[in-house]
Enzyme design. Structure first.
Site, short mmCIF file in Angstrom:
data_model
loop_
_atom_site.label_atom_id
_atom_site.label_comp_id
_atom_site.label_asym_id
_atom_site.label_seq_id
_atom_site.Cartn_x
_atom_site.Cartn_y
_atom_site.Cartn_z
N GLY A 50 71.25 0.29 18.20
CA GLY A 50 71.02 1.46 17.37
C GLY A 50 69.70 1.41 16.63
N SER A 78 79.44 4.44 25.09
CA SER A 78 79.55 4.62 23.65
C SER A 78 78.22 4.35 22.94
CB SER A 78 80.64 3.71 23.07
OG SER A 78 80.28 2.34 23.22
N ASN A 79 77.28 3.68 23.61
CA ASN A 79 75.97 3.42 23.00
C ASN A 79 75.10 4.68 22.92
OD1 ASN A 79 75.74 0.38 24.97
ND2 ASN A 79 76.69 0.66 22.97
N LEU A 80 75.32 5.63 23.83
CA LEU A 80 74.38 6.74 23.99
C LEU A 80 74.39 7.70 22.81
CD1 LEU A 80 74.96 7.51 27.77
CD2 LEU A 80 73.32 5.95 26.72
N ARG A 82 73.74 6.95 19.85
CA ARG A 82 72.73 6.54 18.87
C ARG A 82 71.61 5.69 19.45
NH1 ARG A 82 77.03 3.77 19.30
NH2 ARG A 82 77.07 1.51 19.21
N CYS A 201 79.57 -1.63 13.21
CA CYS A 201 79.57 -0.20 13.52
C CYS A 201 80.63 0.13 14.57
CB CYS A 201 78.19 0.24 14.00
SG CYS A 201 76.92 0.16 12.73
N CYS A 348 94.95 -4.08 15.26
CA CYS A 348 93.87 -3.19 14.84
C CYS A 348 93.04 -2.90 16.09
CB CYS A 348 93.04 -3.80 13.72
SG CYS A 348 92.31 -5.39 14.10
#
Length: 390
Positions: A50, A78-80, A82, A201, A348
């Protein structure tokens, strides 16, 4: 604090580079000499994620001569949200390769050095010694302390940034700064927080655009250090709140009683992420996703307690689980609702937060409670891949 230029202007510019960087050359404080300093510099960016993404792009555009990238991870969808240096077409690639492609497409005059490995204490000082400046965009305390201590031992300055949800922080650390004003990360954080109080994050989330704000500050500080212009953030912590659109500055001072850094250590253990050598985490009973599924299919009465935040629960949940978010009274609520004899499995996202709740229940006398290894992500991976991962 104003510092002398970090890098000497030993490289010259071609006619093509003069055209490319002309808007820099027109700034009196930068000029031809400053641009030559940028071309002469070697900057290592830790993490092409990020913060590393915008920092790498702007440093490449600015004309840094050599950009090093160290990252062992691969690009994920899921990286794209940010990590703007990556593209859909590079999902699955090593991040260092994806980032290098984007840098070459932006500025072919920049040399990219790829380090396709995890940063480790055994090699950190030697690696850092090859560069003039380090940028730390990592998202966990263990690596941050490793970066700090290795920079101290290598005598290198570094720019640090951090983001979480809607807030970002940035500063400059340099133990050997001219004038005897050196500070390092341990002056800001002498001790790491407990793991369950320091979500990354990937657990707590982050507003994607926040990366651009803090990454741009980091790249700006790097350019200022290299060229010797302006006042650096050394001795100051910049805090940015995106919701309020406010920037605050806090002065940093040397931490009283800080011990000199003479060697690198086990930072996973230092941050409470692994048991000490020779000690097993046997006081935490656990169960795998496949074992849990087998128990449920056999008809055993197993109560599955999800201790994640509500936003995470709304994204994905295990069928039949009950939601009790982790908080100061979670263990008390579980005891009041289910009793100490209930057959409980806590989970979790990855197992860290639920492990903390399990310890609280053990302190209350619970003996029939287990932690789901790998949390929801393990369940999605091993049992129900039709559910979304996040």
């Amino acid at each position: 604090m104003k510092l002398p230029p970090l890098v000497a202007a030993v490289s010259s510019l071609s006619n093509e580079e003069i055209t490319r960087y002309s808007r820099h050359l027109l700034i009196p404080d930068v000029g031809l000499e400053g641009q030559c300093r940028l071309k002469s510099s070697k900057v290592l960016v830790i993490g092409a994620g990020g913060l590393g993404s915008p920092a790498l792009l702007y440093l490449a555009a600015a004309g840094i001569g050599t950009l090093g990238i160290i990252d062992f991870d691969r690009v994920d969808e899921s990286n794209l949200q940010r990590q703007v240096i990556h593209r859909v077409a590079t999902v699955g690639q090593l991040k260092v390769d994806s980032a290098a492609e984007a840098i070459h497409a932006l500025n072919p005059y920049v040399k990219v050095e790829r380090h396709e490995q995890r940063l480790e204490p055994q090699s950190a000082v030697q690696l850092f010694s090859q560069y003039d400046l380090i940028l730390d965009g990592t998202d966990n305390f263990a690596t941050r302390y490793l970066v700090n201590d290795a920079c101290v031992l290598a005598g290198k300055p570094y720019v640090w940034g951090s983001i979480f949800r809607f807030e970002g922080q940035a500063s400059v650390f340099w133990e050997d700064a001219p004038g005897g004003v050196g500070l390092n990360y341990r002056d800001l954080y002498p001790e790491p927080p407990p793991p369950e109080l320091a979500p990354s994050c990937s657990e707590g989330g982050v507003l994607g655009i926040l990366c651009a704000s803090i990454g741009a500050i980091m790249a700006t500080e790097a350019i200022k250090l290299i060229t010797g212009i302006g006042d650096s953030l050394l001795g100051r912590l910049m805090v940015y709140d995106a919701l309020d659109m406010t920037y605050r500055q806090m002065p940093l001072r040397r931490s009283p009683g800080r011990q000199p850094i003479t060697a690198l250590s086990d930072y996973q253990a230092f941050c409470g992420l692994s048991a000490p050598q020779g000690v097993q985490d046997s006081d935490i009973p656990s169960i795998s996703a496949r074992q849990l599924q087998a128990l449920r299919e056999s008809g055993q009465n197993v109560l599955l307690i999800d201790v994640r935040d509500r936003a995470e629960w709304d994204i994905v949940r295990i069928h039949g689980a009950q939601h009790l978010p982790k908080g100061p009274k979670t263990a008390e609520l579980i005891e009041a609702r289910f009793g100490k004899q209930a057959n409980l499995v806590l989970h979790c996202k990855t197992g860290v937060r639920s492990k903390a709740v399990l310890r609280e229940l053990q302190a209350r006398g619970f003996s029939n409670v287990r932690n789901l290894e790998g949390g929801v992500l393990a369940w999605v991976r091993d049992i129900d891949p039709a559910l979304p991962a996040y």
